[in-house]
Design a protein around this motif. Structure first.
Motif, mmCIF file in Angstrom:
data_model
loop_
_atom_site.group_PDB
_atom_site.id
_atom_site.type_symbol
_atom_site.label_atom_id
_atom_site.label_comp_id
_atom_site.label_asym_id
_atom_site.label_seq_id
_atom_site.Cartn_x
_atom_site.Cartn_y
_atom_site.Cartn_z
ATOM 1 N N ASP A 193 -5.830 -7.462 -4.283
ATOM 2 C CA ASP A 193 -4.844 -6.416 -4.569
ATOM 3 C C ASP A 193 -5.071 -5.253 -3.598
ATOM 4 O OD1 ASP A 193 -3.370 -4.260 -5.493
ATOM 5 O OD2 ASP A 193 -3.740 -4.705 -7.610
ATOM 6 N N GLY A 237 -3.442 -2.576 -2.852
ATOM 7 C CA GLY A 237 -3.225 -1.233 -3.398
ATOM 8 C C GLY A 237 -4.421 -0.776 -4.219
ATOM 9 N N VAL A 280 0.329 4.517 -2.220
ATOM 10 C CA VAL A 280 -1.101 4.566 -2.535
ATOM 11 C C VAL A 280 -1.879 5.071 -1.313
ATOM 12 C CG1 VAL A 280 -3.025 3.288 -3.545
ATOM 13 C CG2 VAL A 280 -0.693 2.454 -3.851
ATOM 14 N N THR A 303 -7.118 2.456 -3.738
ATOM 15 C CA THR A 303 -7.474 3.404 -4.796
ATOM 16 C C THR A 303 -8.985 3.452 -5.006
ATOM 17 O OG1 THR A 303 -5.356 3.003 -5.852
ATOM 18 C CG2 THR A 303 -7.055 3.994 -7.220
ATOM 19 N N VAL A 335 0.828 -1.220 0.000
ATOM 20 C CA VAL A 335 0.000 0.000 0.000
ATOM 21 C C VAL A 335 0.860 1.267 0.000
ATOM 22 C CG1 VAL A 335 -1.990 -1.127 1.074
ATOM 23 C CG2 VAL A 335 -0.275 -0.018 2.539
ATOM 24 N N GLU A 336 2.170 1.094 -0.009
ATOM 25 C CA GLU A 336 3.070 2.251 -0.016
ATOM 26 C C GLU A 336 2.902 3.006 -1.339
ATOM 27 O OE1 GLU A 336 6.934 1.211 1.374
ATOM 28 O OE2 GLU A 336 7.042 3.217 2.251
#
Ligand code: DX5
Ligand code: ZN
Length: 226
Positions: free
Chosen positions: A207, A209, A30, A213, A27-28
């Motif tokens: 996913d 990330g 994002v 989003t 998650v970095e």
């Protein structure tokens, strides 16, 4: 008035702790904050991680840490998380006999100060304390465990907080925590929240990330602009 951009804070409580650094990296870039739930098996029945693990994790990522202390005696422990470099340190109103003094200590140690309100705690007695805080975390479940069902009635507290913060021109993030997912985040944003913790909805996704989003898109559409 332009609303600040929504903050999305994945909670590592729902991550695979055996692969924590990888889960954080997913998650970095994002996520805005990393939500770190510290539980002491006293304030809540559950037990998670403490300062040494948080310190190691801080060294493993650039993400700002949103530390959520679900512990007794926060005055004793909270400043160390600020000293360690946490961006925001939130403690529970129910666990503190002098929230304003602790908020001052946290700010003096270089962190933002957050006040958390659990499911069964009314917000009204704490409204006048909010100028001392940067973050107000309103639980949308009972604190203690991830994966619980979002309680829509608790958004009344978010609406009250938003009215109060806007009327007083407070610089306050209003954060919701518990059961935040694609089907609940819009209601929370419409009620006036502008920071969103999501554990299961992020780390339960294939996913993480992409899940962040998607949540951000929903929140951006709904965060109030008046
Ligand atoms: C529970 C924690 C939450 C938890 C949320 O007491 O404070 O941060 O991780 O998990 P989900 O998003 O699964 O409800
Ligand atoms: Zn939390």
């Amino acid at each position: 008035m332009t609303a600040p951009a929504p903050i999305i804070a994945p909670s590592i409580l729902a991550a695979d702790f055996a692969r924590l650094a990888d889960e954080v990296r997913a998650v970095e870039g994002v996520a805005d904050w990393l939500h770190v739930d510290v539980m002491d098996n006293h304030f809540v029945p559950n037990l998670t991680i403490g300062l040494p693990v948080v310190q190691s994790l801080l060294a493993a990522t650039e993400l700002p840490f949103d530390v959520h202390l679900m512990i007794e005696d926060p005055r004793r422990w909270a400043p160390a998380y600020a000293d360690a470099g946490a961006y925001n340190v939130t403690f529970h109103a129910e666990a503190s006999d002098n929230p304003v003094a602790l908020a001052k200590d946290l700010r003096a140690a270089g962190a933002k100060a957050g006040l958390a309100i659990d499911r069964d705690t009314p917000l009204e007695p704490y409204l006048e304390l909010l100028p001392s805080f940067d973050t107000l975390l309103i639980m949308t479940i009972k604190a203690g465990f991830g994966g619980q069902r979002f309680i829509p009635g608790l958004l009344d507290k978010v609406r009250l907080a938003r009215r109060h913060a806007d009327a007083g021109h407070l610089e306050l993030r209003i954060e919701v925590d518990g059961g935040i997912a694609a089907d609940t985040i819009e209601a929370a944003a419409q009620a006036g929240a502008d920071a969103f913790v999501a554990g299961t909805a992020v780390y339960g996704a294939s996913d993480p990330g992409a899940a962040v989003t998607a949540l951000r898109g929903l929140a951006e559409r709904s965060v109030r602009t008046t």
